[in-house]
Design an enzyme around this catalytic site. Sequence first.
Site, PDB file in Angstrom:
ATOM      1  N   HIS A  98       0.798  -1.233   0.000  1.00 46.49           N
ATOM      2  CA  HIS A  98       0.000   0.000   0.000  1.00 46.49           C
ATOM      3  C   HIS A  98       0.825   1.276   0.000  1.00 46.49           C
ATOM      4  O   HIS A  98       0.251   2.363   0.060  1.00 46.49           O
ATOM      5  CB  HIS A  98      -0.907   0.057   1.233  1.00 46.49           C
ATOM      6  N   LYS A 114      -8.568  13.896   5.262  1.00 46.47           N
ATOM      7  CA  LYS A 114      -7.757  12.682   5.222  1.00 46.47           C
ATOM      8  C   LYS A 114      -6.741  12.819   6.341  1.00 46.47           C
ATOM      9  O   LYS A 114      -6.637  13.892   6.957  1.00 46.47           O
ATOM     10  CB  LYS A 114      -7.069  12.507   3.862  1.00 46.47           C
ATOM     11  N   ARG A 115      -5.985  11.760   6.638  1.00 46.28           N
ATOM     12  CA  ARG A 115      -4.946  11.888   7.649  1.00 46.28           C
ATOM     13  C   ARG A 115      -4.016  13.046   7.301  1.00 46.28           C
ATOM     14  O   ARG A 115      -3.748  13.304   6.120  1.00 46.28           O
ATOM     15  CB  ARG A 115      -4.165  10.572   7.769  1.00 46.28           C
ATOM     16  N   LYS A 143       0.739  14.404   1.883  1.00 40.54           N
ATOM     17  CA  LYS A 143      -0.606  14.719   1.376  1.00 40.54           C
ATOM     18  C   LYS A 143      -0.785  16.228   1.171  1.00 40.54           C
ATOM     19  O   LYS A 143      -1.750  16.680   0.587  1.00 40.54           O
ATOM     20  CB  LYS A 143      -1.667  14.183   2.336  1.00 40.54           C
ATOM     21  N   THR A 191      -8.627   6.796  -1.720  1.00 42.31           N
ATOM     22  CA  THR A 191      -9.960   6.251  -1.972  1.00 42.31           C
ATOM     23  C   THR A 191     -11.022   7.321  -1.739  1.00 42.31           C
ATOM     24  O   THR A 191     -12.127   7.213  -2.268  1.00 42.31           O
ATOM     25  CB  THR A 191     -10.246   5.028  -1.073  1.00 42.31           C
ATOM     26  N   LYS A 214     -14.794   8.538  -3.551  1.00 40.03           N
ATOM     27  CA  LYS A 214     -16.046   8.812  -2.838  1.00 40.03           C
ATOM     28  C   LYS A 214     -16.614  10.174  -3.224  1.00 40.03           C
ATOM     29  O   LYS A 214     -17.814  10.320  -3.433  1.00 40.03           O
ATOM     30  CB  LYS A 214     -15.804   8.777  -1.318  1.00 40.03           C
TER      31      LYS A 214
HETATM   32  O1  73E Z   1      -2.927   5.736  -0.733  1.00 38.97           O
HETATM   33  C1  73E Z   1      -3.451   5.064   0.383  1.00 38.97           C
HETATM   34  C2  73E Z   1      -4.309   3.901  -0.095  1.00 38.97           C
HETATM   35  O2  73E Z   1      -5.434   4.366  -0.782  1.00 38.97           O
HETATM   36  C3  73E Z   1      -2.312   4.539   1.269  1.00 38.97           C
HETATM   37  O3  73E Z   1      -1.558   5.627   1.760  1.00 38.97           O
HETATM   38  C4  73E Z   1      -2.879   3.731   2.415  1.00 38.97           C
HETATM   39  O4  73E Z   1      -3.634   2.642   1.871  1.00 38.97           O
HETATM   40  C5  73E Z   1      -4.762   3.059   1.090  1.00 38.97           C
HETATM   41  C6  73E Z   1      -5.505   1.817   0.655  1.00 38.97           C
HETATM   42  O5  73E Z   1      -4.773   1.092  -0.281  1.00 38.97           O
HETATM   43  C7  73E Z   1      -1.812   3.221   3.306  1.00 38.97           C
HETATM   44  N1  73E Z   1      -1.856   3.142   4.656  1.00 38.97           N
HETATM   45  C8  73E Z   1      -0.714   2.595   5.052  1.00 38.97           C
HETATM   46  N2  73E Z   1       0.030   2.356   3.996  1.00 38.97           N
HETATM   47  N3  73E Z   1      -0.651   2.747   2.910  1.00 38.97           N
HETATM   48  C9  73E Z   1      -0.330   2.309   6.418  1.00 38.97           C
HETATM   49  C10 73E Z   1       0.974   1.951   6.713  1.00 38.97           C
HETATM   50  C11 73E Z   1       1.340   1.670   8.014  1.00 38.97           C
HETATM   51  C12 73E Z   1       0.404   1.736   9.024  1.00 38.97           C
HETATM   52  C13 73E Z   1      -0.902   2.094   8.738  1.00 38.97           C
HETATM   53  C14 73E Z   1      -1.268   2.379   7.425  1.00 38.97           C
END
Ligand code: 73E
Length: 841
Positions: free
Chosen positions: A374, A567-568, A573, A678, A682
């Site tokens: 991710h 968003k976070r 970001k 995502t 939405k």
């Molecule tokens: O871009 C998003 C993505 O849409 C991405 O940053 C997020 O995952 C979403 C779903 O695919 C994400 N979160 C984390 N890594 N990618 C993450 C990593 C460590 C701890 C918690 C979350």
Amino acid sequence: VEASIPEPQRAAWKKFQATPFVTKEDFEKEVVRHVETTLARSMFNCDETAAYAAASLAFRDRLITEWNRTQQRQTFADTKRVYYLSLEFLMGRAFDNAMLNVGLKNVAKEGLSELGFRIEDIISQEHDAALGNGGLGRLAACFLDSMASLNYPAWGYGLRYRYGIFKQEIVDGYQVEVPDYWLDFNPWEFPRHDIVVDIQFYGGVRKYQDEHGRNIAKWEGGEMVKAVAYDVPIPGYDTPSTNNMRLWSSKAASGEFDFQKFNSGDYESSVADQQRAETISAVLYPNDNLDRGKELRLKQQYFWVAASLYDIVRRFKKSKRAWSEFPDQVAIQLNDTHPTLATVELQRILIDLEGLEWDEAWTIVTKTFGYTNHTVLPEALEKWSVPLMQNLLPRHLQIIYEINMYFLQSVERKFPGDREMLGRVSIIEESQPKMVRMAYLAIVGSHKVNGVAELHSDLIKTTIFKDFVKIFGPDKFTNVTNGITPRRWLHQANPRLSELIASKTGGLGFLKDLNILNELEKFADDKEFKKEWAEIKYANKVRLAKHIKTTTGVTVNPSALFDIQVKRIHEYKRQQMNIFGVIHRYLTIKAMTAEERKKLAPRVSIFGGKAAPGYWMAKTIIHLINNVGAKVNNDPDIGDLLKVIFLEDYNVSKAEIITPASDVSEHISTAGTEASGTSNMKFVLNGGLIIGTCDGANIEITREIGENNIFLFGNLAEDVEDLRHAHNYGSHTLDPDLLKVFETIKSGTFGDAGAFSALTSAIEDHGDYYLVSDDFHSYIQTQALVDEAYKNQDEWITKTILSVARMGFFSSDRCINEYAEMIWNVEPLAPEKGETDGLGK
Ligand code: 73E
């Protein structure tokens, strides 16, 4: 244990089996029964909390009945199941979703009304299940909804945190974290006190040869903790299929040594042991896209993975098949690297406990697992220190070393003499201390690796996993672009829009096949339709404006352009770029004549999102946004032309109010940093346009909806590396408009100038890693295009209709079908015709 009722008595069971309610009367009867018996209350002391509790319990009973049937059907069919392992499930509220998926919301609405309650008030009683940080956790929740709706035999496995993500309060402009204790009353979970797994930690490994001369490794000693299962039913939409999410809760292993301590008078330390055990599932780590390498986190990961695998293996063993058939019955998906130890644990079970040979076992492991990546952010890639793992999981570390040895041998055979390659791809990083690289272990232990949007999947192949593409070949790496469930993110969040769409597309079928939205294209110029469309957007903005008024006290004009970034909070970001842009707008308005001001589209800039408690820079961004708001919102010279809002405690249930209310939303990460995103999907699905960089899923959204319907700006991912290099080694001139913004901040216009120096100096003095200055001009220009476009409401509405019509691709149903076909090799198991009897249709 066999606990099946003998044949002669089964008739009685069938006669009295639970029958889910369908009618309003039966629903009311269930609610009253729960109020009067389960809750021990009466009509004389039934408040909204009690009504929520009783109505939820009525639906829970119903879901459990369908859940049982679904599990029976799956057990009899004995087909392959999917197990989705995720350390986060950001579920939000369950009640509204259960009513809609089961198709009985109107029944409940009328029933509750007859009992004296408004359904909206009852829905809002529910505490969000917030067992996740952001997109990764919400994706897992959308996937559960899609898997159930598409009748896939699938389980989610996670941790039952006592505290979910913290609640955010804003005090004097600063974020303050408040613990989220959400389990006071949770009707949606079903404790399974009979499903308990012993989990071992620490200890040592004894190696010896048995009487047949076989090498045996025995993990001995250490501590035991119990994992107790809690089941949460996951109803599919318009199908009786109800899947299971199993969450594990940690408990002290009762038993001899506790008891001994207690008897020997060491009461305190026996209580301490218990508390230490319960700490494992106590709290969700609040970091998004950041790895901090804490021992308790590793404990959480192993605890959850070991309990889940024990459960999965136990279920497989009931079928009495050969081990070689395991991958034909079981597909396990790793949601990021957090559950990667599952590959090692399965290998351990097979070789140490079941006596399989290494190669035979490892073939089973790699056929079973798939790994989803991710993120490419280096600070988010998990690594565990070898000494830490040696101490906590000594046997697993040995197995990891062995996996690595065989892997490196195979690399050596393929690329003889390439020592550098061996060092680069080794699962063990030769640092001080040594580290286990979890992503590499996940790749080696899986048969497929996927990214979450096209650009991201290409990037991992050409950057962080480049060597692995050479080693395993390109076919091991694939893409599954993320999606969202239209049930929650359209039907539930925006009921009026859903209704309008249904009226033009022949019913609610689009919620099961989102490509049906295409039929809206022919209404893109339909006057009557556009009027209704615009009215719904306005009503959604009024609803958000009310929320803003009650939570912040600020009055915003619903006719203004609502510009939302929720968003976070993270530097990549670039909320800082957004707020710098807002300051630039403020300065521009201040310098305008009255005539010029009349031509300007009034704007409300809305922010929301949590900062990780230890992420100081993110907290500083929140502080700046709030201080800018305090200044701008109280400047009589500005009036309605600009308002700046920070919405406290952004979460799933607030997203359901916020998402339908945007005119534009911002998805403005530095190109190449946001894997997918995502919320972009939405917002567009709810009739908002987006301003975004060429990053993550923005690119595919553009491909689908057309480039006339999106505001793209900024540098491309392929240029980022060179730009960064130029910042550090060339001359770095900053954007003049941005420098004016910095001057204003430094002059103290937004309070204590020193408070924000870290934000400006990250750009001026520390290389501007996220390219804020490089993209600023293009950002400001594009915002001006947004202003212009918004003035032509007629064209704007057409753009939003066309966009919605073209969003079918982004349903999480499409994702799940792709995973099922490309990675899991599983088929749906449709319920039989007669079985739909219980459904409220
Ligand atoms: O871009 C998003 C993505 O849409 C991405 O940053 C997020 O995952 C979403 C779903 O695919 C994400 N979160 C984390 N890594 N990618 C993450 C990593 C460590 C701890 C918690 C979350």
